[in-house]
Design a protein around this motif. Structure first.
Motif, PDB file in Angstrom:
ATOM      1  N   UNK B   6       0.840  -1.203   0.000  1.00  0.00           N
ATOM      2  CA  UNK B   6       0.000   0.000   0.000  1.00  0.00           C
ATOM      3  C   UNK B   6       0.868   1.243   0.000  1.00  0.00           C
ATOM      4  N   UNK B   7       2.056   1.038  -0.478  1.00  0.00           N
ATOM      5  CA  UNK B   7       3.080   2.068  -0.349  1.00  0.00           C
ATOM      6  C   UNK B   7       2.626   3.430  -0.856  1.00  0.00           C
ATOM      7  N   UNK B   8       2.985   4.444  -0.118  1.00  0.00           N
ATOM      8  CA  UNK B   8       2.819   5.812  -0.581  1.00  0.00           C
ATOM      9  C   UNK B   8       4.116   6.181  -1.275  1.00  0.00           C
ATOM     10  N   UNK B   9       4.016   7.049  -2.281  1.00  0.00           N
ATOM     11  CA  UNK B   9       5.268   7.489  -2.874  1.00  0.00           C
ATOM     12  C   UNK B   9       5.922   8.467  -1.901  1.00  0.00           C
ATOM     13  N   UNK B  10       7.217   8.704  -2.117  1.00  0.00           N
ATOM     14  CA  UNK B  10       7.979   9.427  -1.100  1.00  0.00           C
ATOM     15  C   UNK B  10       7.446  10.840  -0.888  1.00  0.00           C
ATOM     16  N   UNK B  13       4.492  10.862   1.293  1.00  0.00           N
ATOM     17  CA  UNK B  13       4.831  10.719   2.703  1.00  0.00           C
ATOM     18  C   UNK B  13       5.344  12.046   3.263  1.00  0.00           C
ATOM     19  N   UNK B  14       6.180  12.724   2.486  1.00  0.00           N
ATOM     20  CA  UNK B  14       6.714  14.010   2.941  1.00  0.00           C
ATOM     21  C   UNK B  14       5.576  15.003   3.160  1.00  0.00           C
ATOM     22  N   UNK B  15       4.654  15.043   2.189  1.00  0.00           N
ATOM     23  CA  UNK B  15       3.531  15.960   2.316  1.00  0.00           C
ATOM     24  C   UNK B  15       2.679  15.610   3.526  1.00  0.00           C
TER      25      UNK B  15
END
Ligand SMILES: Nc1ncnc2c1ncn2[C@@H]1O[C@H](COP(=O)(O)OP(=O)(O)O)[C@@H](O)[C@H]1O
Ligand SMILES: [Mg+2]
Lengths: 317, 308, 397
Positions: B6-10, B13-15
């Protein structure tokens, strides 16, 4: 409307007007319309015609009194002088074995190069920042959104003369005086609101379901942008860029006050030449045509977006 | 399939780490920063400067002088002529541009063929670099080889060439003519666009109601265009009042101040006389006028958006 | 493949206390593997929102959505492996048909070979009979063709779930019927669990294995088409399903020995008490007659109550007609095949079989008696005719 009892034929008669329903009226209207068209066309087009024919006159024909309406000896002398003087200013004494000696002190090609640098830089800044902001302003609701939009719209009204003095002070403080970077930033600031308005219009009309479809097609937000939004936006993006480019290309006040002659862009460069002694108008006209070409090409492309961009989308066809 | 990926792109995640209320403002920040630094801040700065006696060549010795500069704005011997010029310029220039532009736009819409090509051609004066347009008019109004002088002689209006750009009585007018030439096409395009936006069926309905062409124009066209006309009117005022290049190229505001408008006077005060404080006070005057126009512009704009 | 489960799913837009909209309110339902569920309800009742939550385009405010028992609330749309067909098709305007079809495949797995993608595009195009359109852009397609491409875009990925949001609403009536059959067949063929949203009850009846009727964000009933038609859980469902609208009359129910006496003003009749689940002795009720169940006495003897009505309008629909009448100041609608000799303004006698009569509690609007009574044939109210799929026979409304 007349009462019900009125005979329809009579009513029809009373609605007739001399100007619209009689033969002399018809001809009078024709004459008025064609007269007006002719007059206005002349007013709009003659100066353009004059610029073109002047560019093709020889230096001696320019000085004739009364001026000739059609060039007697069409010549490229004006254009030749423009190019030669640029080459001379560039330090070439001869070019491909062709001796260059120019008495004209205008380096049009350098001006154009400077203007290109500034206009492209400003266009890109405005495009990137403006588009990102427009996307959020279009898609999200948040506090202060209307205030921000109004602020941007208002800032479109102000640039130029109202702030030239403080702008000069600011640029001096930032140590950017006589640098093209200063102009790039200022023009970027002046045109980014344009881009915001234009692109916001695009995003407002962008169907949400297409974005949903992209999400269902397993796009990350970046992929949605890369493969769906960007390709669909390409026309609006180009139009935005051209808008920003044109403003930067045409701007006089800041270029005149924030640059020294050595770094001039087209508008102040041309101005200096026009205001000099013994202006050679055929050279001016030739140079004018050269510097106007990019603008006319741009106009052809963005015509469709023109009104929208100018009025923040307030007037749509 | 499992949902382990279910990975979020990097960047997501930063946002995600930015507080909710703030995140939405991030993308607007660059534009606001640009506009803030290069447009709004200078305005604020100018307000301060207008209370000092800052001199362009000795900017560090500026001293606070209170409202002295504003006092000078009233007492300056040239200001009244300049304000009058500005008024004449804005009112005559705007009205002429509106009338000509409206007729032109109407002709383009109703009477002329090839509307899109024709309107592109008509628009050339507006998009041409301002210095270029102004140069053409300077040349045409020229006192020795000017085609306009020749034309007036031919028409019998004058007996001999007149140096219009160098005459205190006449020098205000040539730049106005040039400006009308530049602005009328813009107004024509606005007119054309809003005429195009009117539903043809309205005219048919009006005809069924027995309206004459004039009545159709009066009761359908004009009301439908009213906000667009107001927008166009405000744009004309704004462009006219902030214009600098047309005057500067053609006459530099001279002779004397006979053709100076407010922006030209500001430029001269700051960059010819080096009186930055005084120039800033003048800027405030221009600024106040523009603020009023902009306010109305936004009001009308909001109304239009409300309507559609 | 996939069993879909919603448990107490609620979606509120905006702050719940400050004028927020509760679009979906405590909906629980299960869609079995391979099943075709239709979400039916009037517009604004929360169907789309429910569907979007299943697809991952919205996150539920409360409750749990799970695929095969795994909670997916926080799983992004792109990771759910779900495909959706949109009402306005939502084809990418800058891509041609073949690119539209292949786009999802490519995003799913960047390393997928072009040959594989092309093969699958061709297979799907063949299945949907759009082989000839692969190089066209969406702008050049007709509505029906766009719809097929949109379907193809969903099918090609062989997802765990199909979601359809009113996919036929933008098509014209005749195309709607053909596409409806095609979607039905296609789904049976690929056997993928599907959720289909529509506000058209006829479409729902004809296409769904199960129907979930929604109103005001709440699930009203979940059942097969014939359950929903014959045993609507309440007055809303009864009225929403079936066309023309059910005739509803307020009346009273009185216990009278081993029968209930029902008085509706326009007529009066007895129902065997075994048919009705009423607690109180006297009850305010609402009585419902489906127009399809009302016959002219001369056409068919129903053995039930008779109603005298003055005809106002006869609206022919081909083989049958809707009869609009008035009885004692109340409107009544019936359908019949024998209508050619009827005059407007003439009076007719209508009757209905007691087992076809619906009864609702007037206060709670809950069903007291439905239409299907197969298990109650011992009540002695004559022969009960079980027309299977009777509900599916209703006409376009
Ligand atoms: N993004 C949203 N923001 C606020 N309210 C919404 C949003 N989406 C839907 N709604 C509201 O939720 C309710 C249900 O909408 P929807 O699910 O689209 O209904 P349906 O698909 O059944 O017509 C409506 O009242 C609608 O106004
Ligand atoms: Mg919906």
């Amino acid at each position: 409307m007349a009462a019900d009892t009125t005979d329809p034929a009579e009513e029809f008669g009373s609605n007739r007007s001399w100007l619209y329903d009689t033969t002399p009226g018809f001809y009078l209207r024709k004459v008025l319309i064609w007269g007006t068209t002719l007059g206005l066309s002349t007013f709009i087009l003659f100066p353009l015609y004059w610029m073109v024919v002047t560019a093709f006159k020889t230096t001696s024909e320019i000085q004739q009194i009364p001026p000739t309406v059609v060039p007697e000896t069409p010549s490229l002398e004006g254009f030749r002088l423009v190019v030669e003087s640029s080459l001379a200013a560039g330090g070439f004494d001869s070019f491909l074995g062709w001796d260059i000696s120019s008495a004209i002190d205008i380096d049009v090609l350098l001006l154009i190069a400077n203007s290109l640098k500034v206009a492209v830089g400003a266009g890109l800044i405005a495009l990137v920042f403006g588009t990102i902001a427009a996307y959020v302003l279009s898609q999200q609701e948040f506090r202060g959104k209307n205030a921000i939009m109004s602020l941007l719209l208002a800032s479109l009204m102000f640039p130029g003369t109202a702030i030239m003095v403080p702008e000069w002070e600011l640029i001096s403080t930032l140590n950017l005086f006589n640098s093209h970077l200063a102009l790039i930033l200022i023009y970027g600031a002046m045109t980014a609101p344009f881009v915001v308005w234009l692109m916001k219009g695009f995003f407002d009309d962008f169907p949400d379901s297409i974005l949903d479809a992209a999400r269902m097609d397993q796009c990350t937000p970046y992929e949605s942008f890369r493969y769906v939004i960007a390709p669909m936006a390409v026309n609006s993006l180009i139009a935005s860029f051209i808008f920003a480019f044109l403003l930067a290309w045409n701007e006089l006040v800041f270029a005149l006050t924030l640059l020294n002659q050595s770094k001039f862009t087209v508008p102040p460069g041309l101005l200096t030449f026009v205001q000099g002694f013994n202006t050679q108008w055929n050279v001016v006209a030739a140079a004018s045509i050269l510097v106007s070409l990019p603008v006319l090409a741009g106009l052809a492309y963005i015509q469709r977006y023109f009104v929208q961009g100018l009025t923040g989308g307030a007037i749509k066809g | 399939m499992s949902y382990a990926d279910q990975a979020l792109s990097s960047y997501e995640r930063a946002l995600g780490r930015v507080p909710d209320g703030v995140r939405v403002y991030l993308p607007i920040l660059p534009v606001l920063a640009l506009v803030g630094v290069f447009i709004l801040y200078p305005i604020a700065q100018a307000i301060w400067t207008s209370f000092t006696d800052k001199h362009l060549l000795r900017p560090d010795e500026a001293e606070f002088v209170g409202v002295e500069n504003y006092g000078e704005v009233w007492t300056n011997p040239q200001i009244h002529e300049v304000l009058w010029n500005t008024f004449v310029w804005v009112s005559v220039g705007s009205i002429a541009a509106i009338v000509i532009g409206f007729v032109l736009g109407w002709l383009l819409h109703e009477k002329l063929p090839y509307t899109s090509v024709a309107s592109a051609i008509v628009l050339v004066p507006w998009v041409l670099p301002r210095v270029v347009g102004a140069s053409i008019w300077k040349f045409m109004f020229g006192g020795s080889q000017g085609i306009i002088n020749e034309l007036l002689v031919q028409l019998g209006v004058i007996d001999d060439y007149v140096v219009m750009l160098g005459s205190t009585e006449l020098s205000l007018w040539p730049p106005i003519v040039g400006m009308v030439w530049r602005l009328a096409p813009l107004f024509a395009l606005l007119t054309l666009t809003s005429l195009k936006g009117i539903d043809r069926q309205l005219y048919e309905a009006a005809r069924m109601d027995g309206a004459t062409p004039w009545e159709q124009f009066r009761y359908v066209t004009l009301p439908m265009m009213r906000y667009n006309l107001v927008i166009g009117f405000l744009l004309m005022l704004i462009y006219n009042i902030r214009n600098f290049s047309m005057v500067w190229v053609m006459t530099r505001g001279g002779p004397g101040v006979s053709s100076s408008t407010l922006p030209v006077m500001i430029y001269r005060a700051a960059f010819v006389d080096f009186q930055v404080g005084f120039a800033s006070a003048l800027s405030m005057l221009l600024f106040a006028v523009l603020l009023v126009f902009s306010y109305y512009y936004i009001q009308v704009y909001d109304k239009i958006r409300g309507e559609f | 493949m996939t069993t879909l489960e919603l448990d107490g799913v609620t979606k509120t837009f905006g702050a719940p206390d400050a004028g927020g909209v509760v679009a979906v309110d405590d909906v629980s339902l299960t869609v079995d593997d391979g099943e075709f569920l239709v979400l039916l309800g009037p517009s604004g009742c929360g169907k789309t929102t429910t569907l979007r939550m299943i697809g991952g385009l919205e996150t539920p405010t409360e409750g749990v959505i799970s695929f095969d028992g795994t909670e997916v609330n926080e799983v992004k749309a792109r990771n759910r492996d779900v495909a959706m067909v949109f009402q306005n098709f939502a084809l990418y305007p800058h891509m041609n048909v073949s690119q539209n079809l292949g786009f999802g495949l490519r995003r799913e797995n960047e390393d997928r070979s072009s040959e594989e993608i092309i093969d699958r595009i061709e297979a799907v195009a063949e299945m949907l009979e759009i082989e000839g359109l692969l190089d066209n852009t969406p702008a050049a397609l007709s509505g029906g063709q766009k719809q097929r491409v949109a379907l193809g875009r969903a099918i090609i990925r062989e997802p765990r779930l199909f979601l359809f949001d009113e996919p036929l609403a933008n098509l014209d009536a005749s195309l709607r019927k053909t596409m409806r059959t095609e979607i039905d067949e296609l789904q049976s063929e690929v056997g993928i669990t599907s959720v289909y949203v529509t506000h058209n009850q006829e479409e729902a009846m004809s296409i769904g294995d199960k129907i979930a009727v929604m109103n005001d964000g709440r699930l009203q009933q979940l059942g097969t088409p014939s359950e929903v038609f014959n045993e609507p859980s309440n007055q809303f469902v009864a009225q929403f399903v079936g066309s023309p609208d059910m005739n509803l009359y307020e009346g009273t129910l009185t216990e009278n020995g081993d029968v209930y006496r029902v008085n509706v003003g326009i007529t009066e009749f007895d129902l065997p008490s075994g048919l009705v689940q009423a607690g109180d002795d006297v009850l305010d009720v609402v009585v419902g007659f489906r127009p399809q169940d009302l016959f002219q006495s001369r056409t068919r003897q129903t053995g039930g109550p008779k109603i005298e009505a003055d005809l106002r309008v006869v609206e022919p629909l081909g083989t049958e007609a809707i009869l609009y009448g008035e009885t004692e100041g109340r409107a009544i609608r019936a359908t019949d095949t024998q209508f050619h000799d009827l005059d407007e303004d003439q009076s007719v006698t209508l009757s209905i079989a007691p087992e076809h009569i619906y009864l609702f509690d007037a206060n709670t609007e809950e069903l007291l008696k439905g239409r299907l009574m197969t298990e109650r044939e011992d009540t002695g109210v004559g022969e009960v005719e079980v027309r299977d799929g009777a509900g599916a026979e209703v006409r376009d409304g």
